[in-house]
Design an enzyme around this catalytic site. Structure first.
Site: not given
Length: 634
Positions: A73, A309, A364
Site C-alpha cells: 500500500g 493523553d 494519563e
C-alpha cells in the site's frame, strides 16, 4: 504482554532493519528535500487506486506527477531538481490527490505534513512545504533528567491577558521567565500538534507532524524550546495518540478514501463519546506512523518527553466508558484489554528509552493499570510517571459535599498516599480539566462570586475570602508534599485565576474573553492574588532546596480526626496542617527533633494572619509520641 512486545520488536529487526531505521520514517514519508535539490515523496494509502502530487509548483495539475505503486500500500514519487534548485519551493502549497476505489478524486493533506496553515477567510487548512533556506539552530543542550519534577501545564494560545490567540514568541519572552521565577523546572505544552478546531483544546488532532501554525512558525516553537532549555526548564509535549479527529478535509480520516487506513473500520474505529477515530495499533504502518511521530518531536524540536493523553481509552476495548475501577485485578487482565494498544505503548517507551534515555514519559490513566510505570523488561508499560488522577477528584468532592468540620483527615491522607509500590505518581490539586467551562477551579469553588468584589486589599477581609485563600495554600502544599513523586499545576491556578476557561465557539459568540490567563492580576499590589502567587513560588523553591519529591514516601505520624490535624515527615522536614475551621492550638505535641519554621501559610506575605513567631526554635524532648522517641511542642 511482554511476548507480544518482543515479537513486534523481533519483526521490526528482521523486516525493517531495526527500531532505529523503522522510526526514522519521518525523514522519508511525506515530501522531503534531497541534498541534490530534488524532492522525494512517499505515502501509505492502501485503499487508493492511484496517487498524485499537485500544488503551486505544477499549476495544480492533478495528474502531472503520479506516484509509483510499491508493496504493502505504499506509493513513492521522485521529482528531479530544476536548474539545481528544488522544484517545490519553500512556502508553496501542496495536496496529495487520491483516486479512490469509486473513481472520485480526493485532495488530501499528507499525514506527514510538517506545516499547515489556514487563511482567515478560509474554512480548511492548506499544506505548506516547509523548507526554509536556514532552519533554526538550537544553541542550548537539553537539561539533564530531573529528580524532582515540578510541572507547569501550559497552553500557548491562552498565555496572555489579552483576548486573542497568543504566540510562541509571547510565551518565549513573557511566560517562560514567569515559570522560572515560580520555581517550576518543567513545562508541559498542550495543543501543539495541529488541530483544526481551536476549542478542542488540542485533543482533536488533524496533523500529527505539524506544530500548530496559529501560534507561529515551526522555527518559533524551536526557539521557544531552546530558550526554555537555556533556563534549565525541561519541555514535555502533550501527545495525543489515543484517537484522531474525524475531520477528513484536514486530517487523517478517510485519507485513502476508505473507512480504515490508519483506523479500525466500522464501530471499533469510532469513539462514541469523543466523536473521533481510533487507531488500529496492530497495523504495521500505524506503528511506523506513531513511533516516527514521537521521534520527530524529540529530534526536530528537542522536546524532552511526553505526556500521553487518553491512555485509559487506549488500554481497554470499552475505553473506560461507563466503567468504574475498584482495583480488582480482573479489571486489568482479560479480553476487555486492548493488548495491541498496550503493546504500542510498550514499544513507544522502549524506543524512547533506547534512543533518548534522557526523555520522560507520563501516562494519563484513570484506571490504575498495574505496572504501567514499571520497565518494559519487567512486562510493564515503561512509563516514568502516571498522573494521580484521584487527588483532584477528592478535593472537589470534599469542598463540594462536606462542611469544614466534617473533613476526614484519614480519607485525605489515604487518597494522597494510595499509590502503587515503586511506580511514580504526579500529584496535582487541579489541572486544565478543572479550569474548563462547566467545571470550577479550587479558588472559584472556595470563593466563588466574592473573587470579583473582595480580592482588593483595600476591602475588609471577608470570611469567605479568608477561608478560600488559606485553604487554597494548604491544599496545594499538602498535595505537593504528600501526594507523589512529582507535582503539576495548570497555568494561572497557582494564584487562583478568577475565571473559567472557554475557547471561542458558536455558543459564546466566538469570544476570547475566557480564553486567556490574567497574569497581570499578580502584578497589582492592591489585589490579594499576589499572596497566592508568592506562596506557590516559595513552596516550589523550598522543594528545590530539600527535594521531597525525590525522597521516599512520607511517614505520616498524625491524622487526628477531632483536632483536624495532619503531620508527616519527608526529606528531613516536618509538615503540620491544621484543617480545623476555628480551633488553633498552643503547645501541640508532634513528632520531631530540633526544628525552625521554613514555610508558613499564615505568614503576612501570603495573606495570612502572622500568628507564629518565625524566630522561635523548637527543641525536642525525649517524650515518646506517635511511636517516635522524641517530640516537640508547637
Amino acid at each position: 504482554r511482554y511476548s507480544l512486545f518482543y515479537n513486534h520488536l523481533k519483526n521490526i529487526e528482521e523486516s525493517e532493519g531495526g527500531l532505529d531505521k523503522f522510526t526514522k520514517s519521518y525523514k522519508t514519508f511525506g515530501v522531503n528535500q534531497l541534498a541534490d535539490g530534488g524532492i522525494y515523496c512517499k505515502e501509505w494509502a492502501p485503499g487508493a487506486e492511484a496517487v498524485f502530487l499537485a500544488g503551486d509548483f505544477n499549476g495544480w495539475d492533478p495528474f502531472s506527477h503520479p506516484y509509483k505503486k510499491l508493496e504493502y500500500g505504499k506509493w513513492e514519487l521522485f521529482i528531479p531538481p530544476k536548474d539545481g534548485c528544488s522544484p517545490v519551493p519553500h512556502g508553496s502549497k501542496l495536496k496529495v490527490v487520491i483516486r479512490a476505489q469509486n473513481g472520485a478524486l480526493l485532495y488530501r493533506i499528507s499525514p506527514w505534513a510538517r506545516y499547515v496553515v489556514r487563511d482567515e477567510d478560509k474554512v480548511n487548512y492548506d499544506w505548506v512545504h516547509w523548507n526554509p533556506p536556514q532552519s533554526y539552530i538550537h544553541k542550548n543542550p537539553s537539561p539533564k533528567r530531573l529528580k524532582s519534577l515540578r510541572i507547569y501545564e501550559s497552553h500557548v494560545g491562552i498565555a496572555s491577558p489579552e483576548g486573542k490567540v497568543a504566540s510562541y514568541k509571547n510565551f518565549t519572552y513573557n511566560v517562560l521567565p514567569r515559570i522560572k521565577d515560580l520555581g517550576y523546572n518543567c513545562v508541559q505544552l498542550m495543543a501543539i500538534m495541529e488541530h483544526a478546531y481551536y476549542a478542542s483544546f488540542g485533543y482533536q488532532v488533524t496533523s500529527f507532524f505539524a506544530a500548530s501554525s496559529r501560534y507561529g512558525t515551526p522555527d518559533d516553537l524551536k526557539e521557544m524550546i531552546d530558550v526554555a532549555h537555556s533556563m534549565g526548564i525541561t519541555v514535555l509535549l502533550d501527545v495525543v495518540h489515543s484517537h484522531a479527529s474525524k475531520n477528513s478535509e484536514d486530517g487523517l480520516n478517510q485519507f485513502d478514501g476508505t473507512d480504515s487506513c490508519f483506523f479500525h473500520s466500522g464501530y471499533r474505529g469510532n469513539h462514541q463519546l469523543w466523536d473521533s477515530r481510533l487507531f488500529d495499533y496492530a497495523n504495521w504502518e500505524v506503528l511506523r506512523f506513531l513511533l516516527s511521530n514521537l521521534r520527530m518531536w524529540i529530534e526536530d524540536y528537542r522536546f524532552d518527553g511526553f505526556r500521553f493523553d487518553g491512555v485509559t481509552s487506549m488500554l481497554y476495548h470499552h475505553h473506560g466508558i461507563g466503567t468504574g475501577f475498584s482495583g480488582d485485578y480482573n479489571e486489568y487482565f482479560g479480553l476487555h484489554v486492548d493488548e495491541d494498544a498496550l503493546c504500542y505503548l510498550m514499544l513507544a517507551n522502549h524506543m524512547i528509552n533506547s534512543l533518548h534515555p534522557e526523555c520522560i514519559t507520563i501516562a494519563e490513566d484513570v484506571s490504575g493499570m498495574p505496572a504501567l510505570c514499571r520497565p518494559v523488561a519487567e512486562g510493564g508499560g515503561g512509563f516514568d510517571y502516571r498522573l494521580a488522577m484521584a487527588i483532584p477528584d477528592k478535593w472537589i468532592q470534599i469542598i463540594k459535599e462536606l462542611k469544614d468540620e466534617d473533613w476526614n483527615m484519614g480519607n485525605i491522607v489515604h487518597t494522597l498516599t494510595n499509590r502503587r509500590y515503586e511506580e511514580k505518581y504526579i500529584a496535582y490539586a487541579e489541572s486544565h480539566d478543572q479550569a474548563l467551562v462547566g467545571d470550577k477551579t479550587l479558588a472559584f469553588r472556595l470563593m466563588d462570586a466574592e473573587m470579583y468584589t473582595n480580592m482588593s486589599v483595600l476591602m475588609p477581609l471577608t470570611p469567605v475570602i479568608d477561608r478560600g485563600i488559606q485553604l487554597h495554600k494548604m491544599i496545594r502544599l499538602i498535595t505537593h508534599a504528600l501526594g507523589g513523586e512529582s507535582y503539576l499545576n495548570f497555568m494561572g491556578n497557582e494564584f487562583g485565576h478568577p475565571e473559567w476557561l472557554d475557547f471561542p465557539r458558536i455558543g459564546n459568540n466566538e469570544s476570547y474573553h475566557y480564553a486567556r490567563r490574567q497574569f497581570n492580576l499578580t502584578e497589582d499590589d492592591l489585589l490579594r492574588y499576589k499572596f497566592l502567587n508568592a506562596f506557590d513560588r516559595d513552596m516550589n523553591k523550598l522543594e528545590e532546596r530539600f527535594g521531597w519529591l525525590a525522597s521516599p514516601q512520607a511517614y505520616v505520624s498524625e491524622k487526628h480526626e477531632s483536632n483536624k490535624v495532619i503531620a508527616f515527615e519527608r526529606a528531613g522536614l516536618i509538615f503540620i496542617f491544621n484543617f480545623h475551621p476555628y480551633q488553633s492550638y498552643v503547645d501541640y505535641r508532634v513528632v520531631a527533633f530540633k526544628y525552625k519554621i521554613l514555610l508558613d501559610s499564615d505568614a503576612g506575605e501570603y495573606g495570612g494572619h502572622q500568628r507564629l513567631d518565625h524566630n522561635t526554635e523548637y527543641f525536642s524532648e525525649e517524650y515518646p509520641h506517635n511511636y517516635r522517641p522524641n517530640s516537640i511542642m508547637v
